[in-house]
Design an enzyme around this catalytic site. Sequence first.
Site, PDB file in Angstrom:
ATOM      1  N   ASP A   1      54.068  27.667  31.276  1.00  0.00           N
ATOM      2  CA  ASP A   1      52.778  28.345  31.445  1.00  0.00           C
ATOM      3  C   ASP A   1      51.762  27.680  30.533  1.00  0.00           C
ATOM      4  O   ASP A   1      52.099  27.207  29.440  1.00  0.00           O
ATOM      5  CB  ASP A   1      52.892  29.833  31.097  1.00  0.00           C
ATOM      6  CG  ASP A   1      53.766  30.585  32.083  1.00  0.00           C
ATOM      7  OD1 ASP A   1      53.828  30.169  33.257  1.00  0.00           O
ATOM      8  OD2 ASP A   1      54.395  31.594  31.691  1.00  0.00           O
TER       9      ASP A   1
ATOM     10  N   ASP B   1      51.612  30.916  39.495  1.00  0.00           N
ATOM     11  CA  ASP B   1      51.303  32.342  39.357  1.00  0.00           C
ATOM     12  C   ASP B   1      49.948  32.664  39.971  1.00  0.00           C
ATOM     13  O   ASP B   1      49.772  33.712  40.618  1.00  0.00           O
ATOM     14  CB  ASP B   1      51.314  32.737  37.879  1.00  0.00           C
ATOM     15  CG  ASP B   1      52.668  32.550  37.232  1.00  0.00           C
ATOM     16  OD1 ASP B   1      53.680  32.647  37.941  1.00  0.00           O
ATOM     17  OD2 ASP B   1      52.712  32.289  36.015  1.00  0.00           O
TER      18      ASP B   1
END
Length: 259
Positions: A141, A173
């Site tokens: 991330d 995401d």
Amino acid sequence: MVKKSPLKFFLLSLLLIAIDQSSKLLVHFNMEPGFAGQIRLVGDWLKLHYVLNPGMAFGMQLGHEYGKLLLSLFRLVAMAGIGWYLVHLAHRGAPNGLLWAMAMILAGAVGNVIDSTFYGVFLDNAPYGSTTPWFHGQVIDMVFVDVWEGFLPEWIPIWGGQYYSTPIFNIADSCIFVGVCIILFFQRRFFREQHEEDGLLPDDLSPDTASVLPASEFDETTPTDSDGTEKDPDPVSTDDPQSSPQRPRNSPDESTHGL
């Protein structure tokens, strides 16, 4: 119902997957994890911040020895199911907006499946003590929208008193989030159009598809005239003078000039 080819929607998924994987690899090979390698993009609220996510969204994990393996397998099944459903919707002639949204969700699912399946082997980022590096890779991330961070109040159940910051996420995401939002915001329009498409006649009408109504289904009631009087279901033909019960047109009984 007009069938559509799912090819262009899968091409969008492939493009988004390529962008997602490229961004993750660039971050992995060019940034230091944590605050030390953080890069500000827009002021103090939009940053690049390299972190590893060992579990699900927002860092949640399954508390079991094989929790990560089960999660990875579930992602694989979900990815296959989303791909099948996209093909199914395309063949049913679903609205393009719904198909584009499903393509984005598929791209996000595949992007995170690649991380959890292969990154433990090729990037050696499986958590310490994992039974195998396969299916134990950690998701990379990097997008940090720093709106708020600090300790949550004690009165909040479960998470009270813990340090919290805005979740850090990746391109995959974002694809899932945007795709789901599109479906939620436009669901009435999408499924109304789908319902109208399903109500159309099929394109492959042929004599083989025609059906014959059984004779027992016909209404055998006696037909009536517009004034309610019954018609003779088997009228006698007037072509046979011997069987015709009709009297001559100018018979004395019907004459209006009788004596």
